[in-house]
Design an enzyme around this catalytic site. Sequence first.
Site, PDB file in Angstrom:
ATOM      1  CG  HIS A   1      -5.321   2.483   5.709  1.00 41.61           C
ATOM      2  ND1 HIS A   1      -6.672   2.549   5.906  1.00 41.61           N
ATOM      3  CD2 HIS A   1      -5.071   3.114   4.543  1.00 41.61           C
ATOM      4  CE1 HIS A   1      -7.208   3.203   4.896  1.00 41.61           C
ATOM      5  NE2 HIS A   1      -6.262   3.554   4.055  1.00 41.61           N
TER       6      HIS A   1
ATOM      7  CG  HIS B   1      -0.660   6.689  -1.819  1.00 41.54           C
ATOM      8  ND1 HIS B   1      -1.933   6.685  -2.336  1.00 41.54           N
ATOM      9  CD2 HIS B   1      -0.751   6.114  -0.596  1.00 41.54           C
ATOM     10  CE1 HIS B   1      -2.756   6.136  -1.444  1.00 41.54           C
ATOM     11  NE2 HIS B   1      -2.064   5.782  -0.378  1.00 41.54           N
TER      12      HIS B   1
ATOM     13  CG  ASP C   1      -1.763   4.943   3.628  1.00 42.47           C
ATOM     14  OD1 ASP C   1      -1.731   5.133   2.396  1.00 42.47           O
ATOM     15  OD2 ASP C   1      -2.650   5.419   4.371  1.00 42.47           O
TER      16      ASP C   1
ATOM     17  CG  ASP D   1      -5.964   5.241  -2.146  1.00 40.98           C
ATOM     18  OD1 ASP D   1      -5.472   4.441  -1.344  1.00 40.98           O
ATOM     19  OD2 ASP D   1      -5.594   6.420  -2.236  1.00 40.98           O
TER      20      ASP D   1
ATOM     21  CG  HIS E   1      -1.984   1.026   1.198  1.00 40.92           C
ATOM     22  ND1 HIS E   1      -3.241   0.818   1.713  1.00 40.92           N
ATOM     23  CD2 HIS E   1      -2.003   2.294   0.700  1.00 40.92           C
ATOM     24  CE1 HIS E   1      -3.987   1.907   1.548  1.00 40.92           C
ATOM     25  NE2 HIS E   1      -3.248   2.822   0.943  1.00 40.92           N
TER      26      HIS E   1
ATOM     27  NE  ARG F   1       1.221  11.306  -3.009  1.00 37.05           N
ATOM     28  CZ  ARG F   1       0.151  11.078  -2.285  1.00 37.05           C
ATOM     29  NH1 ARG F   1      -0.971  10.664  -2.851  1.00 37.05           N
ATOM     30  NH2 ARG F   1       0.166  11.262  -0.989  1.00 37.05           N
TER      31      ARG F   1
END
Lengths: 309, 429
Positions: free
Chosen positions: B233, B63, B306, B153, B61, B65
């Site tokens: 999460h 990100h 996360d 998400d 998990h 971008r």
Amino acid sequence: MMKLEKKDILGIREMTVDEINLILETAESFLEISTRDIKKVPTLRGKSVINLFYEASTRTRTSFEIAGKRLSADTINISASTSSVVKGETLIDTARNLEAMNPDIIVIRHSAAGAPHLLASLVSQSIINAGDGAHEHPSQALLDMMTIKAKKGKIHGLKIALVGDILHSRVARSNIYGLSKMGAEVVVAGPATMIPRDIERMGVKVYTKLDDAIADADVVMMLRIQLERQKQNIFPSLREYAQHYCLNRNNIKRAKDDVIVMHPGPMNRGVEISPDIADDPNYSVILDQVNNGVAVRMALLYLLSGGNE
Amino acid sequence: MKLLLKGARVIDPSQKIDALMDVLIEEGKIGACGTAITASPDVKVIDLTGMIVAPGLIDMHVHLREPGLEYKETIASGSAAAVAGGFTSIACMPNTEPVNDNRSITEFIRRKAAEANLANVYPIGAISIGSEGRQLTEFWDLKEAGIIALSDDGKPVMDAALLRRALEYASSLDLPVIQHCEDKNLSAGGLMNEGYYATILGLPGIPAIAEDVMVARDILIAEYTRTRIHIAHVSTAGAVRLIRDAKARGLNVTAETAPHYFTLTDESLQDYNTNYKVSPPLRNATDVGAIKEGLADGTLDAIACDHAPHGRTDKEVEFEYALNGISGLETSLGLSLNLWHDGILPLPELIAKMSCNPARILSLDKGMLAIGSDADITVINPDLPWIVDVKSFHSRGKNSPFHGLKMKGRAVLTIVGGDIKYNGLAEKP
């Protein structure tokens, strides 16, 4: 007399009883200035105070402005809208620009809780929180304490009820800290939707009915209901709120005979307080609050400028 | 290149191995694993006495971008952060701009990851077009392009009927669905965990039930549709209890938590430091205790950080306006090792939650040191003291509440497909 060791006035939570007493005593000594023909002393001549208001305010901004002017400080008012903040200049850049102009004190009001803390961490000048979101409004609590002290001769041991939308009220939070520190018994009341979670841990007793909260109270402080909370289903209608939480001639009998009634303003007459009570000099000390507000703000400006040095 | 990792404690939970052994890497695969392997002259030998050799860590998990928000992170910088943090594989959420809801975005991410050539990057596709919660994306097409899971998400599927259809449709092609469990009506306007600290800070609260009711609902939908669901999460005691009960009833529910949910509470927010602003929000001490219990008893299968890198402009603002997230890839292992130092998890279980468990949830052929498997390996010095310094982050996101924190243990060597992608062995603590 001791000196205020703080750079900033961000909240009552961080204040000691000695600091509160110092501010109240200093404010009491300033009361007299406002009764003079020429309401001005040269104490802060050459100092500049910026009132940086990101949220509409008549009373508090005017009060700070008059306080500064009575001490001969140069006061500058800036009204900024938070909408331009989101798109335009950040608070940090505004702060740095103001700092570069070298004022002595910045008074800030902001809809975002914690904004004064951000400002205080960035600039060397003293910051006074004039209300941040639902967090704190320290000068309001100080003027409230000053008013209670003047009317009752003390704060310690009094039963003080705060009634209304505690959840959204910075006045309530600052008063809970201040009045508890000064030894009062603080109770809060409102429908459960207006009571923030775990507020008991702040040392207050919680009631959901007005009558229970104000029973034998020495002081009743009514808080303003904001109509826009209706949309969030905090309450169904002003009509129903007024029927159950409006302080009136009838329910006030449950409080002590010499109870005083306070309101931080602006009032919604007939919603949280009936005009009968608001205008009755036997109960209402609302205009004393406003008068003391100028003195308290003079004291804050004076003490932060290094008064007593 | 051939590599011989000598003398380390080899922990491979997938094979229940925990022994002092040597590991030989040949042609990008695990060639041999055993005691006293002798090296031929063409083998580079690395002495790892006192170290732990683990299957390459997987963070399911993160990100990255890119595309769209490259000022926060790129696939290359995020991959560099991953290998520096000990992760050989990462799964990236679809909330880019545009959203990864079609084949072209998935292919773009995979191409950028291949160019970066650091960690294995597995894209997660959006459940609904634009993650707007209305129309399903083309799951088959996305899978063919390379996604390994589906999620909307931070814009959880609020429409229960849509989630039902997503779970059913995804099950027919064996794609896991990952749900960020948050009832958006209950959390509306909230900025931090509802409770004492929100009350004294005057910040609107996000109640724990915003997470709990969604976890309960999603478990029921997965049960009814006889599908599996993965809960992202987990932050509340209530969610841990619901997942524990679901597992006890034999349902195919898996769950992850992030290091900040077993490390920090909402008490940390007291000076309005926006680096503590995350979604879901930091909860109270009871919740943190429940998260640790959930990790210890197996309710929570995986640790995923996360990773949510942000630029300065996203965080250096009033608390209300600040964006959610922690740049976590480079602190995740260090914080997780505290679970071992504190006696909450034995090392093999901790490593399982960061390797073979996420591999199993995502059906990846990873997270193991079996002979012939890809030589993805993380070498950990479990006691190395170090201090978090965001300036040294490989991630573009310097948003970490852990800056300045003393840590014990970190990855010192990260090997992906037999190639060393991060080497911190020479670095002084």
